[in-house]
Design a protein around this motif. Structure first.
Motif, PDB file in Angstrom:
ATOM      1  N   GLU A 293      -8.330  -6.632  -7.458  1.00 55.67           N
ATOM      2  CA  GLU A 293      -7.091  -7.282  -7.611  1.00 55.67           C
ATOM      3  C   GLU A 293      -6.597  -7.305  -8.967  1.00 55.67           C
ATOM      4  O   GLU A 293      -5.364  -7.081  -9.378  1.00 55.67           O
ATOM      5  CB  GLU A 293      -7.167  -8.752  -7.002  1.00 55.67           C
TER       6      GLU A 293
ATOM      7  N   TRP B  54      -5.186  -3.802  -9.604  1.00 51.73           N
ATOM      8  CA  TRP B  54      -3.820  -3.678  -8.909  1.00 51.73           C
ATOM      9  C   TRP B  54      -2.600  -4.305  -9.731  1.00 51.73           C
ATOM     10  O   TRP B  54      -1.802  -4.043 -10.032  1.00 51.73           O
ATOM     11  CB  TRP B  54      -3.935  -4.354  -7.630  1.00 51.73           C
TER      12      TRP B  54
ATOM     13  N   VAL C 140      -1.544   1.305   0.899  1.00 47.20           N
ATOM     14  CA  VAL C 140      -0.657   0.438   0.419  1.00 47.20           C
ATOM     15  C   VAL C 140       0.591   0.167   1.323  1.00 47.20           C
ATOM     16  O   VAL C 140       1.108   1.395   1.829  1.00 47.20           O
ATOM     17  CB  VAL C 140      -0.147   0.345  -1.161  1.00 47.20           C
ATOM     18  N   LYS C 141       0.998  -0.926   1.416  1.00 44.15           N
ATOM     19  CA  LYS C 141       2.280  -1.178   2.391  1.00 44.15           C
ATOM     20  C   LYS C 141       3.137  -1.949   1.496  1.00 44.15           C
ATOM     21  O   LYS C 141       2.942  -3.026   0.967  1.00 44.15           O
ATOM     22  CB  LYS C 141       1.967  -2.218   3.464  1.00 44.15           C
TER      23      LYS C 141
ATOM     24  N   LEU D 272       4.591  -6.280  -2.441  1.00 44.58           N
ATOM     25  CA  LEU D 272       3.530  -5.694  -1.672  1.00 44.58           C
ATOM     26  C   LEU D 272       3.418  -6.808  -0.721  1.00 44.58           C
ATOM     27  O   LEU D 272       3.322  -7.783  -0.402  1.00 44.58           O
ATOM     28  CB  LEU D 272       2.026  -5.868  -2.711  1.00 44.58           C
ATOM     29  N   GLU D 273       3.214  -5.774   0.456  1.00 46.36           N
ATOM     30  CA  GLU D 273       2.712  -6.548   1.873  1.00 46.36           C
ATOM     31  C   GLU D 273       1.424  -6.559   1.897  1.00 46.36           C
ATOM     32  O   GLU D 273       0.791  -7.536   2.290  1.00 46.36           O
ATOM     33  CB  GLU D 273       3.307  -5.650   2.992  1.00 46.36           C
ATOM     34  N   SER D 274       0.685  -5.277   1.666  1.00 50.32           N
ATOM     35  CA  SER D 274      -0.702  -5.430   1.724  1.00 50.32           C
ATOM     36  C   SER D 274      -1.438  -4.165   1.028  1.00 50.32           C
ATOM     37  O   SER D 274      -0.615  -3.320   0.965  1.00 50.32           O
ATOM     38  CB  SER D 274      -1.370  -5.798   3.068  1.00 50.32           C
ATOM     39  N   LEU D 275      -2.769  -4.273   0.800  1.00 50.28           N
ATOM     40  CA  LEU D 275      -3.420  -2.820   0.320  1.00 50.28           C
ATOM     41  C   LEU D 275      -4.872  -3.035   0.816  1.00 50.28           C
ATOM     42  O   LEU D 275      -5.285  -4.120   1.003  1.00 50.28           O
ATOM     43  CB  LEU D 275      -3.377  -2.849  -1.180  1.00 50.28           C
ATOM     44  N   ARG D 276      -5.527  -2.045   0.883  1.00 52.53           N
ATOM     45  CA  ARG D 276      -6.682  -1.766   1.590  1.00 52.53           C
ATOM     46  C   ARG D 276      -7.231  -0.609   0.726  1.00 52.53           C
ATOM     47  O   ARG D 276      -6.564   0.439   0.572  1.00 52.53           O
ATOM     48  CB  ARG D 276      -6.703  -1.740   2.796  1.00 52.53           C
TER      49      ARG D 276
END
Length: 527
Positions: free
Chosen positions: A509, A512, A425-426, A399-403
């Motif tokens: 979190e 996830w 998600v990235k 995971l790079e990032s999520l929002r």
């Protein structure tokens, strides 16, 4: 005890009276097929003229080729003041074509005078006339003696007179009904013994309810006393707190009493039958259900697990394979090294050959559980943790990032039902960077959709994985919104289901983390 006991299933009638359970016509027919294949002797289909669905059931089941089971139609004795030959209810029972007819009649004098509002003599006439009429039409007749144990306690002479009326009219079996569910096993055994002695040569059955938690015990007591037919429902579903669990009775009779009901071969399908019917009823088999529950042969304590490895009989009253179930080792802070080694083996991981420090892994698990994790229902997360200790864990993606965005455009306060969620998600899969956005009713659904969109091209296998259960628990309620949150997710694929767990002060979190492990373990299962 060495004899044959016949099984009579009432899931389609008594079982459907359970609060919250409704079966479609196709559900009923599927259950009949499964019960027939299992070896049940009689399957009660319900009232043949009570509603359009039951009328259609008897029409459909007549054309169904059954290998063993006989279908029973259920009704009551003729009405007061009406000859059996002119009674519409009995005519409907005969018209449905079922080879077995079960009629219920009053045997408690207070019920006769208060509920039926007729005389004791007329009730005897109704029983005898109805049984004789059905026998003359060539049917096998079962007389269900309603409220028999209450009636016998209140007026034994009259209760026995009701049985005598059915017996002399030719009833093939007289099934004593413990309708209120309040009797105790020693009373049931005594009463059935006295009744059997009073009617030599007459076949008797037993029908119990579970209001005092004794339905299975009462049924076994009746068999000891001479009953040759046991009535019940799959998983004990039924009105109020339920009926006798027919599957538990069968297992006890076959494995502990030397009685033949369905035979050892069919008995190995006991657990799958319980799960099949539960699924059609849209419920789950309770985890702690005898014989068929997922926890029926689960072992958690370290001493237990260590003993099981050398001497299974120490903590297993029967071998789980005999009923189609399996032993399970639960890993928790109570577990010892033997538990962990056996559990790992069940997950396809040999900790002994790997040469790892099992105690170090166990210490890690205990430390994690102190922080809120639980692995009893999270085999997927446990398998990934073990692989990390073995050095064989390779993440399928990073995971790079999520929002996550919650969008509620209409201000209707606490009654709002139009909120939607959007997640972006990235993700990195190898050298490939993927950005995906998914929508859902809730944030976890949106995250699930976004993650699947991101990795489906690289891992098309995710299409076979389905999130089927999601639970959230606050581990320290005193902290309010700042409490540690544990999320457990159950995922199903073509091979079964498995659980994963995530823990964090942030519920998104935690969700996830559990979601990611559900996908990663699912991919490992397919390798």
């Amino acid at each position: 005890m060495d004899k044959r006991v016949y099984t009579y299933d009432s899931t389609l009638r008594d079982g459907e009276q359970c609060e919250g359970i409704t079966l479609s016509l196709e559900d009923k027919l599927r259950i009949v097929r499964r019960l027939d294949a299992f070896g049940i002797d009689y399957v009660e289909g319900g009232f043949p003229a009570s509603n359009p669905k039951d009328i259609a059931f008897f029409e459909a089941v007549r054309a169904m080729p059954l290998a063993h089971a006989k279908i029973a139609a259920f009704g009551s004795t003729c009405k007061k003041g009406v000859p059996a030959a002119e009674d519409q209810g009995l005519a409907d029972l005969l018209a449905c074509g079922a080879p077995v007819v079960t009629i219920v009649g009053k045997t408690w004098d207070a019920q006769v005078t208060r509920a039926l509002q007729t005389t004791l003599e007329e009730n005897l006439r109704m029983i005898a006339d109805s049984v004789a009429h059905l026998k003359a039409a060539g049917r096998r007749v079962v007389f269900d003696a309603e409220h028999f144990f209450d009636g016998y306690a209140a007026n034994a002479g009259y209760a026995l007179a009701c049985l005598r009326a059915a017996h002399e009219a030719g009833a093939d079996s007289i099934d004593l009904c413990e309708t209120n569910g309040g009797a105790l096993p020693f009373d049931v055994e005594r009463v059935v013994s006295e009744v059997v002695a009073a009617f030599p040569g007459q076949a008797f059955g037993i029908h119990c309810h579970n209001d005092s938690g004794c339905a299975v015990a009462n049924t076994l007591a009746a068999v000891r006393a001479g009953a040759s037919t046991v009535q019940g429902t799959v998983n004990g579903i039924g009105e109020r707190v339920g009926n006798t669990d027919l599957l538990t009775v069968i297992a006890n009779l076959e494995l502990k009493c030397g009685v033949t009901c369905v035979g050892a071969g069919s008995l190995r399908n006991l657990t799958s039958l319980a799960q099949y019917v539960a699924e059609l009823c849209n419920v789950s088999v309770p985890a702690h259900h005898p014989y068929t529950g997922t926890s029926a042969f689960a072992h958690k304590g370290g001493l237990h697990a260590s003993a099981i490895a050398r001497f299974p009989e120490a903590y297993e009253h029967e071998r789980p394979e005999a009923v189609g179930n399996g032993a399970r080792m639960l890993v928790s802070e109570l577990a010892g090294k033997a538990s962990l080694v056996q559990k790992a083996a069940m997950l396809g991981i040999d900790l002994v050959d790997a040469g790892v420090d099992v105690q170090a892994i166990l210490d890690d698990i205990k430390e994690r559980e102190a922080r809120g994790y639980t692995y009893e229902v999270a085999d997927g997360s446990l398998a990934l943790l073990l692989r990390r200790h073995l050095g064989t864990y390779q993440p399928a993606f990073t995971l790079e990032s999520l929002r996550v965005i919650i969008d509620d455009r209409e201000d209707t306060g606490a009654l709002a039902k139009d909120a939607t969620s959007e997640a972006t998600v990235k993700i990195h899969v190898g050298d490939k960077r993927i950005v995906a956005t998914g929508e859902g009713v809730g944030p976890v659904g949106a995250l699930d959709n976004a993650l699947r969109m991101a990795i489906s091209e690289c891992y098309p296998e995710v299409s076979s994985m389905e999130l089927v259960d999601y639970k959230v628990r606050l581990l320290d309620e005193s902290q309010g919104t700042g409490a540690i949150t544990r999320v457990t997710i159950t995922t199903a694929d073509g091979r079964g289901s498995y659980g994963t767990v995530g823990v964090s002060e942030n519920v998104i979190e935690a969700s996830w983390n559990a979601l990611v492990e559900s996908i990663e373990y699912g991919l490992l299962r397919l390798c």
